[in-house]
Motif scaffolding. Structure first.
Motif, PDB file in Angstrom:
ATOM      1  N   VAL A  97       0.863  -1.179   0.000  1.00 27.74           N
ATOM      2  CA  VAL A  97       0.000   0.000   0.000  1.00 27.74           C
ATOM      3  C   VAL A  97       0.898   1.227   0.000  1.00 27.74           C
ATOM      4  O   VAL A  97       1.819   1.333   0.822  1.00 27.74           O
ATOM      5  N   VAL A 157       1.206   5.250   0.441  1.00 28.86           N
ATOM      6  CA  VAL A 157       0.462   6.373   1.004  1.00 28.86           C
ATOM      7  C   VAL A 157       1.057   7.655   0.444  1.00 28.86           C
ATOM      8  O   VAL A 157       2.258   7.915   0.594  1.00 28.86           O
ATOM      9  N   ILE A 209       2.584   5.509  11.315  1.00 28.59           N
ATOM     10  CA  ILE A 209       1.981   4.487  10.457  1.00 28.59           C
ATOM     11  C   ILE A 209       2.363   3.097  10.950  1.00 28.59           C
ATOM     12  O   ILE A 209       1.546   2.178  10.954  1.00 28.59           O
ATOM     13  N   ARG A 241      -6.334   0.261   4.446  1.00 23.66           N
ATOM     14  CA  ARG A 241      -6.282   1.539   3.730  1.00 23.66           C
ATOM     15  C   ARG A 241      -6.963   2.695   4.466  1.00 23.66           C
ATOM     16  O   ARG A 241      -6.347   3.735   4.683  1.00 23.66           O
ATOM     17  N   LEU A 263      -4.973   3.801   7.523  1.00 25.95           N
ATOM     18  CA  LEU A 263      -3.764   4.558   7.217  1.00 25.95           C
ATOM     19  C   LEU A 263      -4.108   6.003   6.895  1.00 25.95           C
ATOM     20  O   LEU A 263      -3.483   6.947   7.388  1.00 25.95           O
ATOM     21  N   GLU A 264      -5.133   6.180   6.067  1.00 25.89           N
ATOM     22  CA  GLU A 264      -5.542   7.531   5.690  1.00 25.89           C
ATOM     23  C   GLU A 264      -5.969   8.315   6.933  1.00 25.89           C
ATOM     24  O   GLU A 264      -5.578   9.470   7.120  1.00 25.89           O
ATOM     25  N   ALA A 305      -4.303   6.193   0.398  1.00 33.27           N
ATOM     26  CA  ALA A 305      -3.577   4.934   0.514  1.00 33.27           C
ATOM     27  C   ALA A 305      -4.010   4.088  -0.673  1.00 33.27           C
ATOM     28  O   ALA A 305      -5.169   3.714  -0.778  1.00 33.27           O
TER      29      ALA A 305
END
Lengths: 394, 232
Positions: A61, A63, A87, A233, A236-237, A251
């Motif tokens: 992934v 970012v 992260i 995802r 993470l965002e 992401a």
């Protein structure tokens, strides 16, 4: 008159005017060849994207700051090295996250020099990207912490700057800074014509000092498995939005990136094919034009045929078949050129080309259809001629 | 064979109607040999077109081989021409791009006949007009007389009941003209085919057994009727 007889009569008429028939066909030939060729090249590019997607580990992934979609403006990154730790806490594995900053720089070794991508990386890069060194060592945590002036070369960069000499332990100048080579990566190959083997990696902190910045272009996360990517995802965002309120982050997976490239390629193919289709249409108009001239020229022939017992449908059939033969034969020649050209391009150029069964089939159907469509008006005109008037014409 | 009653045929010329035929009645029996003469513009070509089912009368009745032209569709007329009528034109009207035998076979194409059968009949027809040695010649490789004989072969290949010949000798010299007239005469005498000959040359018209004169869209003289309507 049967359709088969119609073909015989039409062929006879077309052969009587060979040059004209050929020139008329040329419009269709060019149109069909262009459609087949462009669809072939577009299809080839798309297929390459698809195979790249399949070849990639699907659990990476990436970012990046800003929105990731077609048409959105690039955003200046505000990501920093601290974000890696944040992260890592979301992922739960500090070894699964890496950050990079990239800049185009000149590398030099004595008189040898090359333009290269200097990539500042963290020590987790090799595990996240699964990119082992072939010789020497990878960049370590200590290298990053102490901003060591060390570099790991891509195989191509090593070749270009050092030739046959083993670069390990030697010095090179990158962006005007002297660095010591500690390792060389195993060869990776290229994707979309971009070779990763020409890169030179340095500790991200060293890159920051050289570039005079603190920024990180992108964070890359390796999900524990591919089915956990989707759940990861939004987390993470969200983690980044929490740190930078009011900003947007995306992401994205590699397949998403390639999917977008595929979309762009698909759109491009469509536009090119549409332009080619217009030339096919122009070819059709040419056929119509010549058929009208032909009907005018052969008014006496039409009158004669009618006097001898040809019905309207016989005359209609004859001229329609002539038009369709022009476009269909033109279509077959065009397909041959298009397919042949695609194979040549695929073999002798870096551009891939793929022949799908449907594009020649469709090109043929369309060109025959163009013949019918543009042949009807002249053929009807011929069929409706009054035999007395037609016979009297000189 | 052909029966026409009170035929009228008018053409629109601008706003006014021009009468090309103004009340023509005549009949052509099987095996007749009729010459239609008259000055140019008299309506003789129009008469030929109407009697030959190429054109329809504006008023009046035409019966060809027992069928009323007014009741037939364009397609039926085409079939009627194909089955019963042969045409010979002044300009030969051969298709330049095909051989003599293909030209002769053309009417049979519209009869749905197979290619081999067409060719067989066409070869026979060309033999009848003395062109067995010219089967695969193109029209431009033939003399004018030969071309007109090809055209005659084409007119008779479908075994018609009547042949219309429109100035068949108009583009030929005297010797070739005589040759063509001999063929038409033989066609009439031997095969019993009715011939309708349109010409303005008295010598040529003299070949026919019956003379019809057209003047201003009317029959001025018909030797079969034995009377001159203008004098009556």
């Amino acid at each position: 008159m049967t359709v088969l007889e119609g073909f015989r009569v039409a062929l006879e008429a077309l052969r009587a005017n060979r040059l004209r028939s050929l020139l008329t066909m040329l419009g269709v030939i060019i149109g069909v060849a262009a459609v087949v060729l462009l669809v072939g090249i577009g299809g080839g590019a798309k297929q390459e994207v698809t195979s790249q997607v399949e070849g990639l580990g699907s659990n990476l992934v990436i970012v990046v700051p800003g929105k990731f979609e077609l048409g959105s403006a690039p955003t200046v990154s505000r990501l920093q090295l601290d974000d890696v730790d944040a992260i890592a806490r979301v992922v739960g594995d500090p070894n699964a996250v890496t950050a990079s900053v990239t800049s185009g720089e000149v590398a030099r070794n004595g008189t040898r020099e090359m333009f290269t991508s200097m990539v500042g990386v963290t020590e987790t890069m090799t595990t996240v990207f699964d990119r082992p060194v072939a010789r020497g060592q990878a960049i370590s945590a200590t290298d990053v912490d102490t901003r060591r002036r060390v570099a790991v070369l891509g195989s191509e960069a090593a070749e270009e700057l050092f030739g046959d000499v083993d670069p390990i332990g030697r010095q090179l100048t990158l962006a005007g800074v002297r660095l010591r080579v500690i390792g060389v990566y195993a060869e990776r190959g290229s994707a979309f014509g971009v070779s990763r083997d020409g890169e030179i990696h340095v500790p991200v902190t060293t890159a920051h000092r050289i570039l005079g910045t603190e920024r990180v272009d992108a964070l890359v996360v390796k999900a524990p498995s591919s089915d956990r990517v989707e759940e990861l995802r939004p987390k993470l965002e969200q983690a980044l939005v929490d740190r930078y309120p009011g900003e947007e982050f995306s992401a994205v997976t590699q397949s998403q990136i390639l999917g977008t490239i595929g979309k762009i390629l698909g759109l491009l193919t469509l536009v090119l094919a549409a332009i080619a289709a217009i030339s096919l249409l122009v070819g059709g108009v040419g056929v119509s034009n010549i058929m009208l001239v032909s009907v005018r020229e052969r008014t006496r022939e039409i009158g004669l045929r009618k006097a001898l017992g040809a019905r309207q449908r016989d005359v209609l059939l004859q001229f329609l078949i002539e038009a369709v033969m022009l476009t269909a034969v033109g279509g077959i020649i065009g397909i041959t050129i298009g397919v042949g050209g695609s194979l040549l391009i695929d073999t002798f150029s870096p551009v891939p080309a793929v022949i799908t069964w449907w594009s020649p089939a469709m090109a043929f159907a369309v060109s025959a259809g163009v013949g019918v469509f543009f042949g009807v008006a002249p053929a009807r005109r011929a069929a409706r001629l009054d035999p007395v008037v037609a016979l009297r014409t000189d | 064979m052909i029966e026409a009653v009170d035929l009228e045929r008018t053409y629109k010329l601008g706003d006014s109607d021009v009468g090309a035929l103004r009340g023509v009645s005549l009949s052509v029996a099987a095996g007749d040999y009729v010459a239609i003469t008259g000055p140019s513009g008299s309506g003789k070509s129009t008469l030929m077109h109407v009697l030959g089912a190429l054109d329809r009368p504006t008023a009046g009745l035409v019966r060809i081989d027992g069928r009323d032209v007014n009741t037939l569709s364009d397609g039926d007329l085409a079939e009627l021409r194909n089955a019963t009528i042969g045409f010979v034109f002044q300009s030969f009207a051969l298709l330049a791009r095909t051989s003599a035998v293909d030209n002769v076979a053309m009417p049979l194409l519209y009869r749905g006949m197979r290619k081999s059968a067409r060719r067989k009949l066409a070869v026979e027809a060309l033999e009848k007009v003395g062109l067995a040695h010219r089967l695969d010649h193109r029209p431009n490789q033939l003399s004018g007389g030969e071309q007109q004989r090809v055209a005659i072969a084409r007119a008779l290949v479908g075994d018609p009941k009547v042949v219309f010949a429109d100035e068949p000798t108009g583009n030929l010299d005297t010797r070739n003209g005589e040759e063509v007239m001999k063929l038409l005469g033989a066609l009439n005498a031997d095969a019993g085919v009715a011939i309708v000959l349109v010409t303005h040359e008295p010598d040529i018209a003299a070949h026919a057994s019956r003379q019809i004169q057209i003047r201003d869209g009317r029959i001025a003289f018909d030797s079969a009727a034995g009377r001159d309507p203008a004098a009556a």
